[in-house]
Design a protein around this motif. Sequence first.
Motif, PDB file in Angstrom:
ATOM      1  N   UNK A 654       0.810  -1.225   0.000  1.00  0.00           N
ATOM      2  CA  UNK A 654       0.000   0.000   0.000  1.00  0.00           C
ATOM      3  C   UNK A 654       0.844   1.277   0.000  1.00  0.00           C
ATOM      4  N   UNK A 655       2.119   1.133   0.317  1.00  0.00           N
ATOM      5  CA  UNK A 655       2.976   2.336   0.347  1.00  0.00           C
ATOM      6  C   UNK A 655       3.808   2.474  -0.919  1.00  0.00           C
ATOM      7  N   UNK A 656       3.856   1.418  -1.720  1.00  0.00           N
ATOM      8  CA  UNK A 656       4.756   1.438  -2.879  1.00  0.00           C
ATOM      9  C   UNK A 656       4.101   2.040  -4.117  1.00  0.00           C
ATOM     10  N   UNK A 657       4.989   2.345  -5.075  1.00  0.00           N
ATOM     11  CA  UNK A 657       4.486   2.771  -6.385  1.00  0.00           C
ATOM     12  C   UNK A 657       4.775   1.690  -7.406  1.00  0.00           C
ATOM     13  N   UNK A 658       3.887   1.593  -8.355  1.00  0.00           N
ATOM     14  CA  UNK A 658       4.089   0.645  -9.449  1.00  0.00           C
ATOM     15  C   UNK A 658       4.493   1.447 -10.672  1.00  0.00           C
ATOM     16  N   UNK A 659       5.598   1.003 -11.287  1.00  0.00           N
ATOM     17  CA  UNK A 659       6.033   1.707 -12.492  1.00  0.00           C
ATOM     18  C   UNK A 659       5.642   0.864 -13.713  1.00  0.00           C
ATOM     19  N   UNK A 660       5.017   1.526 -14.657  1.00  0.00           N
ATOM     20  CA  UNK A 660       4.533   0.824 -15.851  1.00  0.00           C
ATOM     21  C   UNK A 660       5.208   1.449 -17.059  1.00  0.00           C
ATOM     22  N   UNK A 661       5.672   0.606 -17.972  1.00  0.00           N
ATOM     23  CA  UNK A 661       6.272   1.153 -19.194  1.00  0.00           C
ATOM     24  C   UNK A 661       5.692   0.466 -20.413  1.00  0.00           C
ATOM     25  N   UNK A 662       5.616   1.220 -21.484  1.00  0.00           N
ATOM     26  CA  UNK A 662       5.156   0.643 -22.740  1.00  0.00           C
ATOM     27  C   UNK A 662       5.905   1.344 -23.869  1.00  0.00           C
ATOM     28  N   UNK A 663       6.171   0.603 -24.928  1.00  0.00           N
ATOM     29  CA  UNK A 663       6.843   1.213 -26.078  1.00  0.00           C
ATOM     30  C   UNK A 663       5.799   1.516 -27.141  1.00  0.00           C
ATOM     31  N   UNK A 664       5.833   2.726 -27.636  1.00  0.00           N
ATOM     32  CA  UNK A 664       4.901   3.111 -28.705  1.00  0.00           C
ATOM     33  C   UNK A 664       5.731   3.521 -29.906  1.00  0.00           C
ATOM     34  N   UNK A 665       5.403   2.964 -31.059  1.00  0.00           N
ATOM     35  CA  UNK A 665       6.159   3.275 -32.271  1.00  0.00           C
ATOM     36  C   UNK A 665       5.229   3.824 -33.342  1.00  0.00           C
ATOM     37  N   UNK A 666       5.684   4.866 -34.001  1.00  0.00           N
ATOM     38  CA  UNK A 666       4.947   5.384 -35.154  1.00  0.00           C
ATOM     39  C   UNK A 666       5.369   4.554 -36.361  1.00  0.00           C
ATOM     40  N   UNK A 675      -2.540   9.575 -28.122  1.00  0.00           N
ATOM     41  CA  UNK A 675      -2.889   9.683 -26.706  1.00  0.00           C
ATOM     42  C   UNK A 675      -2.843   8.275 -26.121  1.00  0.00           C
ATOM     43  N   UNK A 676      -1.792   8.023 -25.359  1.00  0.00           N
ATOM     44  CA  UNK A 676      -1.553   6.695 -24.792  1.00  0.00           C
ATOM     45  C   UNK A 676      -2.399   6.588 -23.521  1.00  0.00           C
ATOM     46  N   UNK A 677      -3.209   5.554 -23.445  1.00  0.00           N
ATOM     47  CA  UNK A 677      -4.181   5.452 -22.349  1.00  0.00           C
ATOM     48  C   UNK A 677      -3.913   4.229 -21.473  1.00  0.00           C
ATOM     49  N   UNK A 678      -4.032   4.426 -20.177  1.00  0.00           N
ATOM     50  CA  UNK A 678      -3.820   3.328 -19.229  1.00  0.00           C
ATOM     51  C   UNK A 678      -5.105   3.111 -18.414  1.00  0.00           C
ATOM     52  N   UNK A 679      -5.568   1.896 -18.438  1.00  0.00           N
ATOM     53  CA  UNK A 679      -6.785   1.529 -17.701  1.00  0.00           C
ATOM     54  C   UNK A 679      -6.440   0.478 -16.655  1.00  0.00           C
ATOM     55  N   UNK A 680      -7.225   0.488 -15.559  1.00  0.00           N
ATOM     56  CA  UNK A 680      -7.014  -0.497 -14.503  1.00  0.00           C
ATOM     57  C   UNK A 680      -8.303  -1.263 -14.273  1.00  0.00           C
ATOM     58  N   UNK A 681      -8.142  -2.545 -13.992  1.00  0.00           N
ATOM     59  CA  UNK A 681      -9.296  -3.349 -13.571  1.00  0.00           C
ATOM     60  C   UNK A 681      -8.988  -3.978 -12.218  1.00  0.00           C
ATOM     61  N   UNK A 682      -9.884  -3.760 -11.292  1.00  0.00           N
ATOM     62  CA  UNK A 682      -9.784  -4.379  -9.965  1.00  0.00           C
ATOM     63  C   UNK A 682     -10.626  -5.652 -10.076  1.00  0.00           C
ATOM     64  N   UNK A 683      -9.975  -6.819  -9.994  1.00  0.00           N
ATOM     65  CA  UNK A 683     -10.680  -8.050 -10.388  1.00  0.00           C
ATOM     66  C   UNK A 683     -11.799  -8.468  -9.430  1.00  0.00           C
ATOM     67  N   UNK A 699      -0.180  12.367 -23.895  1.00  0.00           N
ATOM     68  CA  UNK A 699      -0.223  12.685 -25.331  1.00  0.00           C
ATOM     69  C   UNK A 699       1.216  12.829 -25.802  1.00  0.00           C
ATOM     70  N   UNK A 700       1.577  12.025 -26.798  1.00  0.00           N
ATOM     71  CA  UNK A 700       2.969  12.095 -27.262  1.00  0.00           C
ATOM     72  C   UNK A 700       3.010  12.393 -28.749  1.00  0.00           C
ATOM     73  N   UNK A 701       4.116  12.965 -29.179  1.00  0.00           N
ATOM     74  CA  UNK A 701       4.320  13.228 -30.599  1.00  0.00           C
ATOM     75  C   UNK A 701       5.440  12.309 -31.072  1.00  0.00           C
ATOM     76  N   UNK A 702       5.214  11.615 -32.172  1.00  0.00           N
ATOM     77  CA  UNK A 702       6.243  10.721 -32.706  1.00  0.00           C
ATOM     78  C   UNK A 702       6.438  10.993 -34.186  1.00  0.00           C
ATOM     79  N   UNK A 703       7.687  11.157 -34.564  1.00  0.00           N
ATOM     80  CA  UNK A 703       7.977  11.282 -35.988  1.00  0.00           C
ATOM     81  C   UNK A 703       7.790   9.912 -36.631  1.00  0.00           C
ATOM     82  N   UNK A 704       7.576   9.918 -37.932  1.00  0.00           N
ATOM     83  CA  UNK A 704       7.424   8.651 -38.630  1.00  0.00           C
ATOM     84  C   UNK A 704       8.631   7.750 -38.329  1.00  0.00           C
ATOM     85  N   UNK A 705       8.368   6.530 -37.902  1.00  0.00           N
ATOM     86  CA  UNK A 705       9.445   5.583 -37.615  1.00  0.00           C
ATOM     87  C   UNK A 705       9.987   5.682 -36.195  1.00  0.00           C
TER      88      UNK A 705
END
Length: 754
Positions: A654-666, A675-683, A699-705
Motif C-alpha cells: 500500500x505504500x509502494x508505487x508501481x512503475x509501468x512502461x510501454x513502447x509506442x512506435x509510429x 494519446x496513450x491510455x492506461x486503464x485499470x481493472x480491480x478483479x 499525449x505524445x508526438x512521434x515522428x514517422x518511424x
Amino acid sequence: MKYKSLKLIFLLPILMNLISCTEFPSSKNSTNATKETDVKEAFLDSLLNQMTLEEKIGQTVLFSAGWDITGPTLDTNYINYLKAGKLGAIFNVHSAKGTFEFQKIAVENTRLGIPLLFGYDVIHGHKTIFPISLGEAASWDLDLIERSTRVAAEEATASGIHWTFAPMVDIARDPRWGRVSEGAGEDVYLAVKIAQARVKGFQGDDLSKNNTLLACAKHYAAYGAAMAGRDYNSVDMSERELRATYLPPFKAALDAGAATFMTAFNDLNGVPATGDKFLLTDILREEWGFEGFVVTDYTSVMEMTRHGFSKDEKQAGEQAMNAGVDMDMQSGIFLRELNALVAEGKVSESRINQAARAILDMKYRLGLFEDPYRYCDTIREKETHYKAEYLESAKEMARKSMVLLKNDRQVLPLSKSKKIALIGPLAKDDFNIIGSWAAQGDRNGKAISVFEGIQELLGKTADLNYAKGCEIMGTDKSHFSEAIRTAKQADVVVMVLGESENMSGEAASRTDLNLPGVQKELIAEIKKIGKPLVIVLMNGRPLTLEYENSVADALVEAWWPGTMGGAAVADLLFGEYNPSGKLPITFPRNVGQIPIYYNVKNTGRPYEKDGPEQRFRSRYIDVDNSPLFPFGYGLSYTSFEYSDLSIDKPTLNFEEELKIEVTVKNTGNQDGEEIVQLYVQDLFGSVTRPLRELKRFEKIFLKSGESKVVSFTLSSEDLAFYTLDMSFKAEAGDFKIYVGTNSQAVLEKHFVLN
Ligand code: BGC
C-alpha cells in the motif's frame, strides 16, 4: 477610456482606515498573506456591521438584465431594487460600457455603494469561440484547454464580466441529453483533469487581476444523470455512484480553487438539488471545506414548488437558504421572502450573514471595493477581442478536438490537386459552426465555414464546387439533383452534415440520434455515384452513425469547432494537421443501447462473443453489446504500434508505487500525435468493480518511424474506491492494467496489491 471610481463614500474611508490602522500580530510567522486576510476580514466585519438586514439579503439576489441585440431591457423594477441596495449581482450584461452604467448606479445611488458582480455564461469562448466543451475534451490536451479558458477570461473580463457560469463539470453518459455538449464526457478521470484545467484558466493565479474571473462549477449535482436523457428530469442513484462518478469533478474544481458552485435543476433521490442540505452543506462545506458561495440555477428556488417539495415560494426560499444556497438566480424569492423568514425565526440572521459575507468576500477578492470599474475599460475591450493570437489558439484547439472515426484506403488526407465536391447543409455554414451557448461570438460573417477554410487553404483558384443539397432539418429534397450533379463532376466528395446548434445544449434532448432531416437520404443518393466519400460531422453529442460508417470511406467528427472551425477542418482534410482527437464519450450503435459507457461492470452473465451457449447472457438479441466507437477511440493518418508493456514488480504494497512502461512506435509514414491510455481493472472487491477505469494518459508526438517508451506510475491511492462500508480506500487483491490506443486496449499485465 478607463472609467474612474466615482463614489464610494462609505466604503473607501473604511478601507483606507483599515489598511492604515489595523494592528497585526507582530509574531515572526505573520506573513503578508495572513495580513491581507486580516485586512479583508476586518473590512468585511465592518461592512457587514453597517448593513441592514435588507441590504444583506440584497447581496443574495441575482437578476438577468435580459439584454438582447438592441441593448439592455432591464426591468425598471430591477433598477429600483438596485437603487434600494436590494440587488447584489446581475447577469447577461456583457460590455464594458453596459457594466459601467449598472455599476455606476450601484456605486453612486445606493446607500453603501457596494459594487455589483456581473455574471455571464462564458462556456467555450467569449468572442473568439473555441470548440464546444465536449469537442475540447476530445483533445485530451489539458494545457490547450486551460489556454482556451484563459482566452475566454481575457475577452470576457475586458467586457466587464467578473464571473462565468462555467465550467460545467457534469459527467454525462446519455447522449440523448443535449447538455452532453457542455461537459467533458463520460469519464471521471478525464473530467477531473479537465475541470481543474478550466478553473485554472478562468481564475488564473490571482483573482485580483482584472483579467481573471470567478469560475462556477455547475450543476451541482448529478444533473448529467437525468433519467432517460430528458433535460431537468429526476435522478435516483446510490450514494456510492454519486460519490464515485458524479461528485469527483466538482471536488476537483473546488481543489483547483473554484470560487462558486451552481446548484442543479434536478431532484436527487427525492430532494431538489437547490434544497439539498446533504449536497450543499454536509458535503460541500463541511466535508470538502468550500468557502465560496453557491448560486442556484435559473429560477430553481421557485421550481422547488413545482417539484412538489415546497408548499409555496416562501417555504422554497427557506429550504434553499437553510440547505446552503447563498444566491438566488432569477426567482426573486430571496428578495421577497427572506426578511419575513428571518422575522419568523425560520431562517437565522447568521445564515444570511454567512451568505452575504461569502458574496462580499468574492467582490473583495476581485478588487471591486478598491475600484468597482476596474473591468469597465472600453479601450481594453476593443483591443482584446479577437486578437490574432486568440484566433490562432482557437484554430489549434479545433484541429486537436476533431476525431477521425474512419479512414478506409487512406482516402484522407486529400490531395490538393483533386477536384472536390463540397456538399451538405453545413458546408458553407458560418452560423451553427460555433455551436450552442457561444456567448458573444459572432456567427454570420465572422466564423470561418468549411468552404471558406478550404478556399483559403487551396487558394481562390481551387477546384472546389459546392452544393448545399438540403437543409439540416425538413423534408425538402428539391436540391438533391444539384448536389448529385456537383458530385458527379468531382474526384472526391466531402459532405458536411450534422445537427443545428440548437439541437444540442440545454432543453435539447433527443430520442432519435440519427442525422436529422433528409441528410441520410442525401448521403444515399451521393453514394450511388461511386466517388470516394468523406463525411465531416458537426454536432453536439454522439450520434448514431451505423449507416454513415457503412457507406463513407472516411468519417470525421468535428463537433461544433468554433470561430476558426472551417480552417481547422480544411487543415485536417488536406493533411496540414494529422488528427489526434480521441472520443471522450462512447458512440452507440443505436439509441436502444443507451446509456452506454466503457466502465461498466461485468454482470454475473457476461456476454462472450465467441463463447459456447450465449442465450442466457447479458446482451441484446438484436444488436451487439459493443458501441460503434468506444471511449478513447480516434484514428490518425499514421499508425502506432504498442509493445513491451512491463511493470516493475508483480506485487505492490500500500505504500509502494508501481512503475509501468510501454513502447509506442509510429509505424506509418507521417509524423503524428497519439494519446496513450492506461486503464485499470480491480478483479474483485467488497462491491463489484468496473471492467476497466482510465487512470492515466499521455499525449505524445512521434515522428514517422520513431519509438518512445512511455512510463506511468500508480499507487494504491489510484486504486481506491467506495468500499462496502463507504470508506474510500483500495482493497488488497488482484488487478489488471491495460495500455493502448483506446478503452479497448489489449496489452495487459497482472499485479497484486497486498
Ligand atoms: C442553465 C445554466 C446557466 C444559467 C444562466 C440555466 O438555464 O442551466 O447552465 O448558467 O441558465 O444563464
